[in-house]
Design a protein around this motif. Structure first.
Motif, PDB file in Angstrom:
ATOM      1  N   SER A   6       0.832  -1.204   0.000  1.00 43.58           N
ATOM      2  CA  SER A   6       0.000   0.000   0.000  1.00 43.58           C
ATOM      3  C   SER A   6       0.865   1.252   0.000  1.00 43.58           C
ATOM      4  O   SER A   6       0.628   2.191  -0.777  1.00 43.58           O
ATOM      5  N   ALA A   7       1.889   1.269   0.861  1.00 39.86           N
ATOM      6  CA  ALA A   7       2.790   2.424   0.895  1.00 39.86           C
ATOM      7  C   ALA A   7       3.539   2.578  -0.423  1.00 39.86           C
ATOM      8  O   ALA A   7       3.717   3.694  -0.930  1.00 39.86           O
ATOM      9  N   ALA A   8       3.989   1.457  -0.996  1.00 41.09           N
ATOM     10  CA  ALA A   8       4.695   1.509  -2.282  1.00 41.09           C
ATOM     11  C   ALA A   8       3.804   2.062  -3.377  1.00 41.09           C
ATOM     12  O   ALA A   8       4.253   2.845  -4.236  1.00 41.09           O
ATOM     13  N   ALA A   9       2.531   1.673  -3.355  1.00 39.27           N
ATOM     14  CA  ALA A   9       1.606   2.156  -4.384  1.00 39.27           C
ATOM     15  C   ALA A   9       1.442   3.673  -4.309  1.00 39.27           C
ATOM     16  O   ALA A   9       1.414   4.356  -5.334  1.00 39.27           O
ATOM     17  N   TYR A  10       1.351   4.201  -3.099  1.00 42.23           N
ATOM     18  CA  TYR A  10       1.248   5.653  -2.962  1.00 42.23           C
ATOM     19  C   TYR A  10       2.503   6.339  -3.510  1.00 42.23           C
ATOM     20  O   TYR A  10       2.425   7.367  -4.196  1.00 42.23           O
ATOM     21  N   LEU A  11       3.676   5.775  -3.211  1.00 42.24           N
ATOM     22  CA  LEU A  11       4.920   6.380  -3.671  1.00 42.24           C
ATOM     23  C   LEU A  11       5.093   6.258  -5.184  1.00 42.24           C
ATOM     24  O   LEU A  11       5.832   7.047  -5.790  1.00 42.24           O
ATOM     25  N   CYS A  12       4.434   5.286  -5.787  1.00 41.79           N
ATOM     26  CA  CYS A  12       4.559   5.073  -7.235  1.00 41.79           C
ATOM     27  C   CYS A  12       3.627   5.966  -8.046  1.00 41.79           C
ATOM     28  O   CYS A  12       3.806   6.088  -9.271  1.00 41.79           O
ATOM     29  N   LEU A  13       2.646   6.567  -7.418  1.00 40.14           N
ATOM     30  CA  LEU A  13       1.631   7.301  -8.181  1.00 40.14           C
ATOM     31  C   LEU A  13       2.237   8.390  -9.056  1.00 40.14           C
ATOM     32  O   LEU A  13       1.953   8.462 -10.263  1.00 40.14           O
ATOM     33  N   LEU A  14       3.068   9.256  -8.504  1.00 43.11           N
ATOM     34  CA  LEU A  14       3.628  10.363  -9.273  1.00 43.11           C
ATOM     35  C   LEU A  14       4.536   9.873 -10.401  1.00 43.11           C
ATOM     36  O   LEU A  14       4.372  10.290 -11.563  1.00 43.11           O
ATOM     37  N   PRO A  15       5.522   8.983 -10.137  1.00 40.65           N
ATOM     38  CA  PRO A  15       6.352   8.496 -11.241  1.00 40.65           C
ATOM     39  C   PRO A  15       5.541   7.798 -12.336  1.00 40.65           C
ATOM     40  O   PRO A  15       5.839   7.970 -13.534  1.00 40.65           O
ATOM     41  N   PHE A  16       4.529   7.056 -11.972  1.00 41.67           N
ATOM     42  CA  PHE A  16       3.730   6.364 -12.981  1.00 41.67           C
ATOM     43  C   PHE A  16       2.973   7.371 -13.846  1.00 41.67           C
ATOM     44  O   PHE A  16       2.847   7.183 -15.066  1.00 41.67           O
TER      45      PHE A  16
ATOM     46  N   TYR B  44      -0.680   0.344 -15.948  1.00 40.87           N
ATOM     47  CA  TYR B  44       0.118   0.129 -14.726  1.00 40.87           C
ATOM     48  C   TYR B  44      -0.348   1.057 -13.602  1.00 40.87           C
ATOM     49  O   TYR B  44      -0.417   0.663 -12.440  1.00 40.87           O
ATOM     50  N   SER B  45      -0.658   2.309 -13.966  1.00 42.71           N
ATOM     51  CA  SER B  45      -1.099   3.263 -12.952  1.00 42.71           C
ATOM     52  C   SER B  45      -2.420   2.828 -12.323  1.00 42.71           C
ATOM     53  O   SER B  45      -2.608   2.917 -11.106  1.00 42.71           O
ATOM     54  N   LEU B  46      -3.342   2.357 -13.152  1.00 41.63           N
ATOM     55  CA  LEU B  46      -4.641   1.922 -12.637  1.00 41.63           C
ATOM     56  C   LEU B  46      -4.503   0.676 -11.765  1.00 41.63           C
ATOM     57  O   LEU B  46      -5.229   0.513 -10.774  1.00 41.63           O
ATOM     58  N   LEU B  47      -3.563  -0.192 -12.127  1.00 38.57           N
ATOM     59  CA  LEU B  47      -3.359  -1.408 -11.340  1.00 38.57           C
ATOM     60  C   LEU B  47      -2.853  -1.104  -9.928  1.00 38.57           C
ATOM     61  O   LEU B  47      -2.957  -1.951  -9.029  1.00 38.57           O
ATOM     62  N   LEU B  48      -2.300   0.099  -9.723  1.00 35.88           N
ATOM     63  CA  LEU B  48      -1.848   0.468  -8.383  1.00 35.88           C
ATOM     64  C   LEU B  48      -2.987   0.491  -7.375  1.00 35.88           C
ATOM     65  O   LEU B  48      -2.761   0.404  -6.163  1.00 35.88           O
TER      66      LEU B  48
END
Length: 621
Positions: free
Chosen positions: A55-65, A179-183
């Motif tokens: 969950s934390a990783a997904a939040y951190l990935c939002l901007l780069p994705f 990929y972004s939606l899969l987050l």
């Protein structure tokens, strides 16, 4: 051509590895505690913790994705440097939180959350708090985490391959957007109904440290921010000495009161505690409610021991569970169950009974992760938890999980195998919205009120079937059955959120351990869910001092409240019910909402004192 589009899943993996490294750091830093865990428990801290890590990783990935989505449409956009800088900043922040957490846990005993924010306005105190910390070692750990994160990033994610020349913009955007939606899946911890929370990573019934180790610190810090934990009591109605005196009088027994009557045939019976979802007294005939909806409860009132004037402490399931099992009052704008580090300090029937040899279990047809109940129950010492995932898929026949007749069937099966003496708790769910039950409607129509009536009637019927079967079991003769509701309901009649009718609930005692001459007796004293644990422990001859917010309902009421009292909370307000009437008070507006003409000023002052002192206790946990 495909390598560019491996970057996003690899970036997500990068953060998972960073968080695993942080957990390993925590376990090594606290090696004396870690060494008390077996290898399987250490492994489970990583296995269970991966849900919060994800969950934390997904939040951190939002901007780069999202940057990579833009780069798909604008291939010349240089996103690699932006992502690198962003990752460096976020990685430094994660490392800083990790280092602060490993040291603060040593002093506080709970994982880092928003608590340090209270020191921002007092830098001197903050510096003093850090004075005894091994700053050199912490700096070394911080530097090591930064180097490890940099090495992982260089080895796993650099360089960012350019977008293939013949790869169309629409295809590039579509892949990056997918990929972004899969987050969304890891962001909420999976595809289950309830988003991930701390309860999902709690797994140990014997080692709270193992549960703490599974928590993701960055997630915990961010998640705690909206909770807005207060540091000062906003309910200062009276001088503290006056408030303490008034509250103490509410629990001070009369000087000439004799011992409370004994209702049990034996000193250590089994205890079966059944909590009924949303069972309002308005639908219970023997409490003056509608006739014909709860024939099982009405029959038990004629053959067991019933309490006519019991009120829920709050208006939500998680609040009722804490009030019943810990004897702890509710809070008007939050709930203590949201703060695992506070609930770990609460008394609990499972722990009190476990200390004298009781084997404990908790049965629920839904997901115990709901509202952090699982972390509360594990911290309480329950040895076995049965929840939705433990039922066969075909038996998960409700929106919430397994319907109540399925739950009671599983409970009956489990009690046959549970060593005595046992303390078993079952929590129903079928009378929760949307009120869909597997039974022919007893009340015609599709109005919300009739759907609710039918759901209560169904659970009452399922309870009756269970009790009839239980009476044939070998354990029945040595078992006390406690039946109570978790809270009331605004239906029928659409009671206002502050009205006593919404909080009036049933409480009954039955079972083979009950003294025969007390069967059919009705108790008129006014009381609360917070009194149930104290009453039960007093009958078992066990200490009740920890349960300071409860009194023995079978003992003579205090002189200050001759007929007893009940205190309840609603959204930023409270109510007090006594035989002479009820008063409801709005904490925000600081005014009376409703008051019976027979209510005295003293009753309002008692309510204000209770609100003030109970919230002080909450802040101090």
């Amino acid at each position: 051509m495909r390598n560019r589009f491996y970057f996003q899943p690899k970036y997500f993996l990068y953060w998972l590895l960073v968080f695993a490294l942080g957990r390993a750091t925590f376990l090594l830093y606290h090696w004396p505690r870690t060494s008390q865990l077996d290898a399987a428990s250490v492994a489970r801290t990583f296995i269970y913790g991966v849900r919060l890590d994800g969950s934390a990783a997904a939040y951190l990935c939002l901007l780069p994705f999202l940057l990579l989505v833009a780069a798909g449409w604008f291939p010349k956009l240089r996103v690699a440097r932006i992502i690198g800088v962003y990752t460096g900043v976020m990685g430094t922040l994660v490392a800083l939180l990790t280092v602060a957490d490993v040291e603060l846990y040593r002093a506080w005993g709970f994982r880092l959350d928003n608590t340090p924010l209270q020191y921002l306005s007092s830098p001197a105190e903050m510096a003093a708090s850090a004075g005894s910390s091994p700053l050199g070692l912490l700096a070394l750990i911080f530097g090591g985490l930064l180097l490890a994160g940099y090495w992982l990033y260089c080895g796993l994610l650099t360089p960012l391959p350019p977008q293939p020349a013949r790869f169309g913009r629409l295809r590039a955007v579509a892949v990056a957007l997918l990929y972004s939606l899969l987050l969304m899946v890891p962001l909420r911890g999976g595809v289950q109904q309830i988003p991930v929370n701390q309860s999902d990573v709690y797994f140990s019934t014997t080692h709270p440290f193992a549960n703490h180790a599974a928590i993701n610190v960055p997630w915990n810090v961010v998640q705690s921010m909206p909770l807005g934990e207060l540091q000062q009591n906003p309910y200062q109605y009276l001088p503290d000495t006056t408030a303490r005196r008034l509250v103490a009088q509410l629990y001070l027994p009369a000087a000439d009161s004799g011992p409370a009557p004994r209702i049990l045939r034996m000193p250590r019976p089994n205890v079966l505690f059944i909590v009924l979802e949303s069972f309002t007294a308005k639908l219970v005939g023997h409490l003056g409610g509608e006739r014909g909806v709860t024939p099982t409860l009405d029959s038990l009132a004629r053959t067991g021991l019933s309490f006519r004037n019991i009120y829920a402490s709050g208006d939500r399931s998680q609040k009722g569970i804490v009030a019943l099992l810990s004897g702890y009052p509710n809070q008007p704008t939050t709930s203590i169950i949201k703060f695992p580090r506070k609930t770990e300090n609460l008394p609990n029937l499972a722990r009190s009974l476990g200390a004298v040899g009781y084997q404990s279990s908790f049965y629920y047809g839904g997901e115990l992760a709901f509202a952090n109940m699982k972390s509360y129950l594990l911290a309480a010492g329950y040895q076995r938890l049965v929840e939705r995932q433990d039922f066969r898929r075909r038996d998960q026949n409700s929106k919430w999980g397994a319907h109540d007749h399925v739950l009671f069937g599983r409970l009956l099966q489990g009690l046959r195998q549970q060593p005595a003496p046992f303390f078993a708790t079952a929590f129903t769910l079928s009378s929760h919205e949307p009120f869909e039950v597997p039974m022919r409607p007893r009340f015609a129509g599709t109005s919300e009120t009739n759907l609710f009536r039918n759901s209560v009637a169904y659970t009452d019927h399922a309870l009756g079937q269970f009790l009839r079967a239980a009476r044939q079991e070998a354990w029945w003769g040595r078992t006390l059955v406690v039946i109570a509701a978790d809270h009331g309901h605004h239906l029928p009649g659409n009671s206002g959120g502050h009205e006593p009718a919404k909080f009036h609930i049933p409480l009954l005692l039955t079972g083979g351990a009950l003294q025969p001459h007390l069967r059919g007796r009705s108790i008129a004293t006014f009381g609360s869910q917070t009194d149930v644990a104290t009453t039960l422990l007093a009958q078992l001859g066990l200490p009740t001092q920890e349960y300071r917010w409860g009194r023995n309902l079978l003992a003579a009421p205090p002189v200050a409240v001759p007929g007893g009292f009940a205190f309840y909370c609603f959204t930023d307000g409270f109510g007090v019910v006594q035989p002479q009437g009820a008063v409801a008070f709005d904490n925000a507006a600081r005014r009376i909402i409703e008051r019976d003409s027979t209510v005295t000023r003293q009753q309002l002052r008692q309510g204000q004192a209770y609100q003030q002192q109970s919230f002080d206790d909450f802040l101090g946990r």
